[in-house]
Design a protein around this motif. Structure first.
Motif, short mmCIF file in Angstrom:
data_model
loop_
_atom_site.label_atom_id
_atom_site.label_comp_id
_atom_site.label_asym_id
_atom_site.label_seq_id
_atom_site.Cartn_x
_atom_site.Cartn_y
_atom_site.Cartn_z
N PRO A 276 -11.45 15.51 -10.16
CA PRO A 276 -10.99 16.80 -10.65
C PRO A 276 -11.18 16.96 -12.16
CG PRO A 276 -9.13 15.42 -10.05
CD PRO A 276 -10.35 14.66 -9.70
N SER B 285 -12.84 20.83 -1.40
CA SER B 285 -12.03 19.62 -1.22
C SER B 285 -10.75 19.88 -0.44
CB SER B 285 -11.70 18.99 -2.57
OG SER B 285 -10.84 19.85 -3.28
N ILE C 266 -8.07 21.73 -1.40
CA ILE C 266 -6.85 22.05 -2.16
C ILE C 266 -6.58 23.56 -2.09
CG2 ILE C 266 -5.83 22.09 -4.47
CD1 ILE C 266 -7.26 19.50 -5.05
N TYR D 183 -13.88 13.74 -4.79
CA TYR D 183 -13.80 14.81 -5.80
C TYR D 183 -13.12 14.26 -7.05
CZ TYR D 183 -11.78 19.20 -7.72
OH TYR D 183 -11.37 20.22 -8.52
N PRO E 72 -6.75 18.15 2.60
CA PRO E 72 -7.55 17.40 1.64
C PRO E 72 -7.69 15.91 1.99
CG PRO E 72 -6.00 18.81 0.48
CD PRO E 72 -5.70 18.94 1.93
N TYR E 73 -6.58 15.30 2.44
CA TYR E 73 -6.67 13.86 2.68
C TYR E 73 -7.62 13.52 3.83
CZ TYR E 73 -3.43 13.95 6.69
OH TYR E 73 -2.83 14.18 7.90
N MET F 152 -7.17 11.20 -2.74
CA MET F 152 -7.47 9.79 -2.48
C MET F 152 -7.45 9.50 -0.97
SD MET F 152 -7.72 8.58 -5.53
CE MET F 152 -8.25 10.17 -6.15
N GLY F 153 -7.06 10.50 -0.18
CA GLY F 153 -6.94 10.28 1.25
C GLY F 153 -5.53 9.91 1.67
N GLN G 215 -3.57 13.32 -2.63
CA GLN G 215 -4.24 13.80 -1.42
C GLN G 215 -5.73 13.57 -1.49
OE1 GLN G 215 -3.15 17.57 0.49
NE2 GLN G 215 -2.33 18.10 -1.51
N THR H 71 -11.29 13.82 2.43
CA THR H 71 -11.67 12.60 1.71
C THR H 71 -12.10 11.53 2.69
OG1 THR H 71 -10.04 13.15 0.04
CG2 THR H 71 -10.84 10.90 0.04
N ARG H 72 -11.39 11.43 3.79
CA ARG H 72 -11.71 10.40 4.78
C ARG H 72 -13.06 10.62 5.44
NH1 ARG H 72 -5.69 9.14 7.37
NH2 ARG H 72 -4.76 8.77 5.33
N MET I 288 -7.41 13.36 -14.39
CA MET I 288 -6.27 13.19 -13.49
C MET I 288 -6.15 11.78 -12.93
SD MET I 288 -4.82 16.10 -13.35
CE MET I 288 -5.24 17.67 -14.08
N MET J 289 -5.93 2.88 -5.15
CA MET J 289 -5.61 4.18 -4.55
C MET J 289 -6.88 4.90 -4.13
SD MET J 289 -2.43 4.83 -4.24
CE MET J 289 -2.26 3.16 -3.75
N TYR K 68 -7.90 3.92 -0.81
CA TYR K 68 -6.80 4.03 0.16
C TYR K 68 -7.29 4.16 1.60
CZ TYR K 68 -2.22 5.41 1.92
OH TYR K 68 -1.04 5.46 2.60
N VAL K 69 -8.41 4.86 1.78
CA VAL K 69 -8.87 5.14 3.14
C VAL K 69 -9.67 3.98 3.73
CG1 VAL K 69 -8.95 7.62 2.74
CG2 VAL K 69 -10.98 6.26 2.32
N ARG K 70 -9.91 2.95 2.93
CA ARG K 70 -10.76 1.88 3.44
C ARG K 70 -9.95 0.72 3.98
NH1 ARG K 70 -15.79 1.02 -0.41
NH2 ARG K 70 -16.66 0.36 1.59
N LYS L 215 0.83 -1.19 0.00
CA LYS L 215 0.00 0.00 0.00
C LYS L 215 0.88 1.25 0.00
CE LYS L 215 -4.05 1.74 2.36
NZ LYS L 215 -4.97 1.67 3.49
N ARG M 78 -12.76 5.48 -9.42
CA ARG M 78 -11.77 5.68 -8.36
C ARG M 78 -12.37 6.50 -7.22
NH1 ARG M 78 -6.53 9.09 -10.02
NH2 ARG M 78 -8.13 10.69 -10.05
#
Lengths: 290, 234
Positions: free
Chosen positions: B83, B49, B51, B81, B71-72, A179-180, A177, B75-76, B87, B100, B103-105, A161, B147
């Motif tokens: 963009p 978001s 940024i 978002y 931002p991160y 993406m968390g 960012q 998202t959590r 991207m 990716m 990622y937070v899961r 990861k 994504r």
């Protein structure tokens, strides 16, 4: 036989260049910074090792672990203190800061340890005979350790990861960012990892060359930088390949042409490669659909 | 209210890009922000978001003030978002891009979430091991949306999802947005293609040089003579 043993010698020093070049390339990939202080971490790693062994009388394995830990922490610290505040500044400011950090480390080391060379013992004395030729154990160990580390690193970057997050941040940190992904942590991790690899390189280097001094990291670092550019900066397989190529050419030049010309040949190769293939041997010139 | 924007002011240096904008997004709806190039639509999404940062004003998401949050972390909290310009990570594979996004899961939730995306976008499944940079524009847009869905968001913000796509793909993307909304995702949609956006939206805000000019039910905006003249091509 001489030729073969020169190739093996080249692989040995090339492995050390490769380990250092990996850090150069990873850091460049993720923050687009040529971290010229990276080479000086070799010196720090060597002095920590020496201090642990000779001044504190610690066991070699413990000294090695402390050296790796100190270098990783120092790598993160340098990023936090010197580079992070400049993240949105022009790249040239970062570059100059990196050169400044390099001199700072060299001069601090002269202040603390004096400019006099110190000696370190070889942890891997003795010789083995392979196919009728004699090889120093340290040579075999250096190559073997480097190969294991390179394979481990490749697997880590490809599959874990954190490895994927590193690739995502290196491609587009803003989107990463979203993406968390905690970009600051990912960058810190990259510096720690790169500096840890340098610490391993410094242990292997010290075992072969035994003598350390405050400016030792400068030429080693520059050659590793050449290796990273030769292989294609930002590419990890490129850094490995570049390191090996530089090591072998250097070794063959010393054996068959002249020791004094070895450095000239190394930089000559760089110039030729940059003329023919500016992105390096494995550097990507990516074609993308938009 | 899922999202509440109050008196938002955003500057680019000395340029006052967003001038006292307030609006809200209700749970379960599609809200669209329309307006000309440079009206500030993307700036608003970037500010929400995390940024970009607003000078004054607040952004409340799910009852929590998120202005100034990294931002991160946003998202959590369940705000995703997509963009402008899609991207995608062009050097990662389709599957890695989706990983990716998740990622937070927890690790155990990622595989089922990827399967869900593949059910919605079978095309992505066919290309799962392909490097994302080699996908077509439409496929990249599907990947970018897929994504963003990977984090299981409460609110999905889409910035110009139809940009640069062939007309047939544009209507396909709008169908997808509608379907997503029907499956329970609240949507904040920024679009240049005002007519298409208003057709699928519940409500719309019209932005002009950093201010909100009209706000109404989407079907009313479609009939509003001024909106027709300025944004729907007469």
């Amino acid at each position: 036989m001489i030729f073969l043993s020169q190739i093996i010698n080249g692989l040995q020093i090339g492995s050390i260049y490769a380990l250092v070049a990996l850090g150069y390339s990873m850091v460049y990939g993720i923050v687009k910074l040529l971290n010229f202080a990276h080479g000086d971490i070799i010196m720090v790693g060597s002095y920590v090792l020496w201090f642990g062994l000779s001044r504190l009388g610690l066991a070699p394995w413990l000294s090695v672990i402390i050296s790796i830990t100190v270098c990783s922490a120092l790598g993160m610290l340098i990023e936090k203190v010197a580079y992070k505040p400049l993240r949105n500044s022009p790249k040239i400011s970062l570059l100059i800061t990196a050169i400044g950090v390099s001199y700072l480390l060299q001069n601090l080391s002269q202040l603390i340890f004096t400019p006099n060379p110190r000696m370190l013992p070889n942890f891997f004395p003795g010789y083995v005979s392979i196919g009728g030729a004699q090889f120093a154990v340290v040579t075999i160990v250096t190559i073997a350790v480097s190969v294991v580390i390179m394979i481990g690193l490749s697997v880590m970057v490809k599959n874990t990861k954190m490895g994927k997050a590193m690739r995502a941040v290196s491609e587009n940190s803003d989107v990463a960012q979203l993406m968390g992904i905690n970009v600051n942590n990912t960058i810190s991790f990259t510096f720690a990892l790169g500096s840890g690899l340098v610490a391993v390189a410094s242990v292997l280097y010290c075992c072969s060359y035994s003598q350390i001094e405050p400016t030792m990291g400068s030429m080693l670092g520059i050659k590793a930088f050449v290796a990273a550019v030769l292989g294609g900066i930002g590419s990890l397989p490129g850094a490995m390949l570049g390191g090996i190529i530089i090591g072998i050419f250097e070794s063959l030049t010393k054996a068959y042409i002249s020791s004094q010309l070895a450095d000239a040949v190394v930089f000559g190769i760089l110039i030729i490669v940059l003329l023919i293939r500016p992105s390096g041997i494995l550097g990507k010139s990516i074609r993308e659909k938009v | 209210m899922l999202l509440e924007i109050n008196d938002l002011n955003v500057y680019y240096g000395a340029i006052h890009a967003i001038q006292g904008v307030s609006f809200n997004v209700r749970e379960g709806e599609i809200l669209t922000l329309i307006g000309a190039n440079g009206a500030g639509k993307s700036t608003i999404l970037k500010t929400i978001s995390g940024i970009l940062h607003s000078r004054t004003g607040s952004v409340n998401f799910n009852g929590e003030d998120i202005s100034g949050t990294a931002p991160y972390k946003i998202t959590r909290k369940g705000l995703s978002y997509v963009p402008e310009g899609r991207m995608v990570f062009s050097q990662l594979t389709v599957q890695e891009n989706l990983e990716m996004g998740g990622y937070v899961r927890n690790q155990s939730e990622i595989a089922p979430a990827i399967d869900n995306v593949y059910v919605r976008f079978p095309r992505l499944k066919e290309r799962r091991n392909q490097i994302a940079g080699t996908l077509s524009g439409g496929e990249q847009q599907m990947l970018a949306i897929g994504r963003a869905l990977m984090s299981d968001p409460k609110l999905l913000m889409l910035d110009e999802p139809s940009m640069g796509l062939a007309p047939i793909l544009v209507s396909q993307i709008f169908d997808i947005i509608k379907e997503l909304n029907e499956s329970g995702v609240t949507i904040l949609l920024v679009e240049q293609n005002a007519r298409m956006a208003l057709k699928i939206a519940n409500r719309g805000y019209v932005l002009e040089t950093g201010r909100i000019k009209f706000s109404d039910e989407a079907h009313n905006l479609l009939d509003n003579p001024e909106v027709i003249k300025a944004y729907l091509g007469g």
